[in-house]
Design an enzyme around this catalytic site. Structure first.
Site, short mmCIF file in Angstrom:
data_model
loop_
_atom_site.label_atom_id
_atom_site.label_comp_id
_atom_site.label_asym_id
_atom_site.label_seq_id
_atom_site.Cartn_x
_atom_site.Cartn_y
_atom_site.Cartn_z
N GLY A 108 0.83 -1.20 0.00
CA GLY A 108 0.00 0.00 0.00
C GLY A 108 0.86 1.25 0.00
N PRO A 110 2.65 4.87 1.01
CA PRO A 110 3.40 5.21 2.22
C PRO A 110 2.50 5.79 3.31
CG PRO A 110 4.39 6.23 0.27
CD PRO A 110 3.12 5.60 -0.17
N GLY A 111 2.84 5.48 4.54
CA GLY A 111 2.17 6.11 5.68
C GLY A 111 0.77 5.62 5.96
N HIS A 335 -6.33 36.43 -8.51
CA HIS A 335 -6.21 35.08 -9.06
C HIS A 335 -6.99 34.07 -8.20
CE1 HIS A 335 -3.69 32.04 -11.30
NE2 HIS A 335 -4.12 31.31 -10.29
N GLU A 336 -6.74 34.11 -6.90
CA GLU A 336 -7.41 33.14 -6.01
C GLU A 336 -8.91 33.40 -5.96
OE1 GLU A 336 -5.83 30.64 -5.29
OE2 GLU A 336 -3.86 31.48 -5.74
N HIS A 339 -10.51 31.72 -8.90
CA HIS A 339 -10.71 30.28 -8.67
C HIS A 339 -11.95 30.07 -7.80
CE1 HIS A 339 -7.04 28.73 -10.39
NE2 HIS A 339 -6.23 29.29 -9.52
N ASP A 410 -1.60 25.82 -12.89
CA ASP A 410 -3.04 25.60 -13.17
C ASP A 410 -3.21 25.03 -14.57
OD1 ASP A 410 -3.57 26.81 -10.78
OD2 ASP A 410 -4.01 28.77 -11.66
P1 ATP Z 1 5.94 3.43 4.81
O1 ATP Z 1 5.36 2.69 3.65
O2 ATP Z 1 6.38 4.81 4.42
O3 ATP Z 1 6.97 2.66 5.58
P2 ATP Z 1 3.84 2.70 6.65
O4 ATP Z 1 2.66 2.29 5.85
O5 ATP Z 1 4.66 1.62 7.24
O6 ATP Z 1 4.73 3.73 5.82
P3 ATP Z 1 3.57 3.57 9.33
O7 ATP Z 1 5.03 3.69 9.57
O8 ATP Z 1 2.88 2.38 9.92
O9 ATP Z 1 3.29 3.65 7.78
O10 ATP Z 1 2.82 4.88 9.83
C1 ATP Z 1 3.50 6.08 10.14
C2 ATP Z 1 2.76 6.81 11.23
O11 ATP Z 1 1.52 7.29 10.71
C3 ATP Z 1 2.38 5.93 12.40
O12 ATP Z 1 3.36 5.95 13.39
C4 ATP Z 1 1.08 6.52 12.88
O13 ATP Z 1 1.33 7.60 13.76
C5 ATP Z 1 0.45 7.09 11.63
N1 ATP Z 1 -0.50 6.16 11.01
C6 ATP Z 1 -0.39 5.62 9.77
N2 ATP Z 1 -1.44 4.86 9.49
C7 ATP Z 1 -2.24 4.88 10.56
C8 ATP Z 1 -3.48 4.27 10.87
N3 ATP Z 1 -4.11 3.48 10.00
N4 ATP Z 1 -4.02 4.51 12.10
C9 ATP Z 1 -3.39 5.31 12.98
N5 ATP Z 1 -2.22 5.92 12.73
C10 ATP Z 1 -1.64 5.72 11.54
#
Ligand code: ATP
Length: 509
Positions: A108, A110-111, A335-336, A339, A410
């Site tokens: 999935g 990142p993050g 401009h803004e 929009h 834009d």
């Molecule tokens: P990457 O692919 O970049 O390694 P990842 O998918 O492993 O990212 P995490 O490291 O698990 O992401 O998430 C980073 C931070 O974002 C977590 O420490 C948390 O604070 C927050 N976070 C991410 N997803 C969630 C979630 N589903 N619920 C709660 N917090 C989340």
């Protein structure tokens, strides 16, 4: 700079210094002997587990994450939990002849919480958790990566034995770095050896081992992985960890505001609606930034205004100190406002904020509020979005009789949207592929779409010259205007803040 880079620079510098000393006529043998002695001690200690290999992290009880700490990933959690139940209830599944899993692959953007899921999996199975990342295995020296792979699995087993646990989870983040398709890297022998070692370790995981080991890996690029890793018997289960939906975002916001003093006027559902496309990491950052804004103001509570600022910050970047001159500021305001005006005329209630304070790459921006997460776009929607993109430059033209470079971004986006109309088979060309179109045809159709929208926007803006100037003056005074204030200034009425089918979008100069 990583520890690995520092080591490589150190080694390179050491060799250079030795070369220099030899050149100057020094006897370097005793020096080589002493350094060699210490290096031998270091490697001996590392092999005996006295020194931890680079990048290996073992979490302690204190920072255990559970599935309750993860929001918006109910599907992924369910799938993962089922796989983990096979490991937890090993005796039961053995009777049915089910083979427990060796590997789970989390894929999935990142993050989205892949690392969190792996850590929660360790807490759920009461396992030792050893985390590392694919890049930690890649070295310029042949054989080091493979040795590190062996070390990780060995460390996991040893840690489980020491802590008297029955399970161990090895988590490898960015598995694509080490598990990419073989034969594709420039220094491919080293990469291939490392991956081969990982395959060997996975094959070595036995169901009747006293310590049940599970490999959990995460990647944003599952398509890059070597087919040998993906075959059944290795990563048996693939769990998709997607960007959270609106309800998911609300859950994540709830989790990250649990420990924060949130004011009564904050509506997390509204914030979730405004943050389409945000990952869990974005939402965590949003909650944190809102708290920082409250702290800067000396406020005891985090208020709705702090959250609004934080959304802008996470979406557009930090506020910049650069101050455009008075003429430029007026142009940015016009401009803004252009929009925002077209956005309101096409979809009443869609403007969330407009501001002329520079942030990230933008001198100003207008942000729209979506009602629902949108995954499919109609022709009408795409045309409206193109109109909104073009409106900034056309408002400048109406007021100043000229355009500026502020509209370049834009136009880029407008062209991309027009291209989407063509490639999705919604243009006058019917169903076509980009490759099958004769040279120049795509350009002509895109120009036609853009010119059509340009004409429409010009006609729409024409009667509003006075209003644009009024809003511009207010913006120059206040820097920022909420959607509802904008509506009451221009239309003399308050319109619902939550229209339907509006994508979360910031139009920036
Ligand atoms: P990457 O692919 O970049 O390694 P990842 O998918 O492993 O990212 P995490 O490291 O698990 O992401 O998430 C980073 C931070 O974002 C977590 O420490 C948390 O604070 C927050 N976070 C991410 N997803 C969630 C979630 N589903 N619920 C709660 N917090 C989340």
């Amino acid at each position: 700079m990583t520890i690995k880079t520092i080591k490589e620079i150190g080694l390179g510098s050491g060799i250079a210094i030795l070369g220099f000393l030899v050149w100057k006529g020094f006897d370097v043998l005793p020096l080589i002997f002493i350094v060699g002695f210490f290096v031998a001690i270091y490697f001996f200690a590392q092999n005996r587990g006295l020194v931890k290999p680079v990048g290996l992290h073992e979490t302690s009880r204190r920072d255990d994450v559970t599935f309750d700490d993860i929001g918006g990933q109910d599907g992924a959690i369910k799938e993962l939990q089922e796989a983990l139940d096979f490991i937890k209830n090993f005796d039961q599944i053995k009777r049915l002849g089910i083979r427990p899993l060796k590997g789970i692959l989390l894929t999935g953007p990142p993050g989205t919480g892949k690392t969190l899921l792996a850590r929660a999996a360790a807490a759920y199975t009461d396992a030792v958790f050893i985390a590392t990342s694919g890049s930690e295995f890649i070295e310029m020296y042949a054989g080091v990566g493979a040795q590190r792979v062996r070390k990780v699995f060995k460390t996991a087993r040893e840690a489980a034995t020491k802590q008297e646990k029955k399970h161990a989870i090895v988590f490898i983040d960015e598995i694509d770095v080490l598990g990419g398709k073989r034969g594709q890297h420039s220094g491919h022998m080293e990469y291939d050896q490392t991956l081969n070692q990982l395959l060997v370790e996975m094959d070595g995981i036995k169901t009747d081992d006293s310590i049940k080991l599970l490999l959990v890996a995460a990647t944003n690029r599952a398509d890059m992985l070597d087919p040998a890793l993906m075959r059944p018997g290795r990563f048996d289960r693939h769990v998709k960890v997607d960007l959270p939906c609106k309800d998911g975002r609300e859950q994540i916001l709830l989790i990250h505001t649990r420990n924060k003093p949130v004011a009564q006027d904050v509506n997390l559902r509204d914030i979730a609606r405004e943050t389409f496309g945000f990952s869990g990491a974005h939402l965590e950052s949003l909650a944190n930034e809102a708290a920082i804004y409250a702290f800067r103001e000396g406020s005891e509570e985090i208020k709705a205004g702090h959250f609004k600022e934080a959304v802008d910050k996470v979406m557009m970047g930090e506020k910049l100190d650069k101050r455009p001159n008075a003429d430029e500021l007026k142009r940015v305001s016009v401009h803004e406002t252009g929009h925002a005006l077209i956005s309101e005329l096409l979809r009443p209630g869609s403007v969330s904020t407009l501001t002329i304070s520079p942030r990230g790459n933008a001198l100003g921006y207008m942000r729209q509020t979506p009602e629902d997460d949108t995954y499919l776009y109609t022709m009408e929607y795409l045309e409206n979005q193109i109109s909104i993109m073009l409106a900034g430059a056309l408002a400048e033209e109406l007021i100043f009789n000229s355009r500026s470079t502020g509209a370049a971004n834009d136009f880029d986006q407008a062209v991309q949207l027009a291209k989407k109309i063509v490639t999705a088979g919604m243009s006058s060309l019917g169903v076509v592929t980009e490759e099958s179109l004769p040279h120049g045809k795509m350009h002509n159709v895109i120009t036609g779409i853009l010119q059509g929208q340009e004409k429409r926007v010009r006609e729409c803006l024409e009667p509003y010259g006075k209003h644009i100037l009024e809003v511009t003056n207010i913006l120059l005074e206040q820097e920022r205007l909420s959607g509802s204030d904008f509506r009451s200034h221009v239309f003399g009425r308050e319109v619902s803040d939550h229209p339907e089918h509006v994508q979360n979008k910031a139009e920036a100069v």
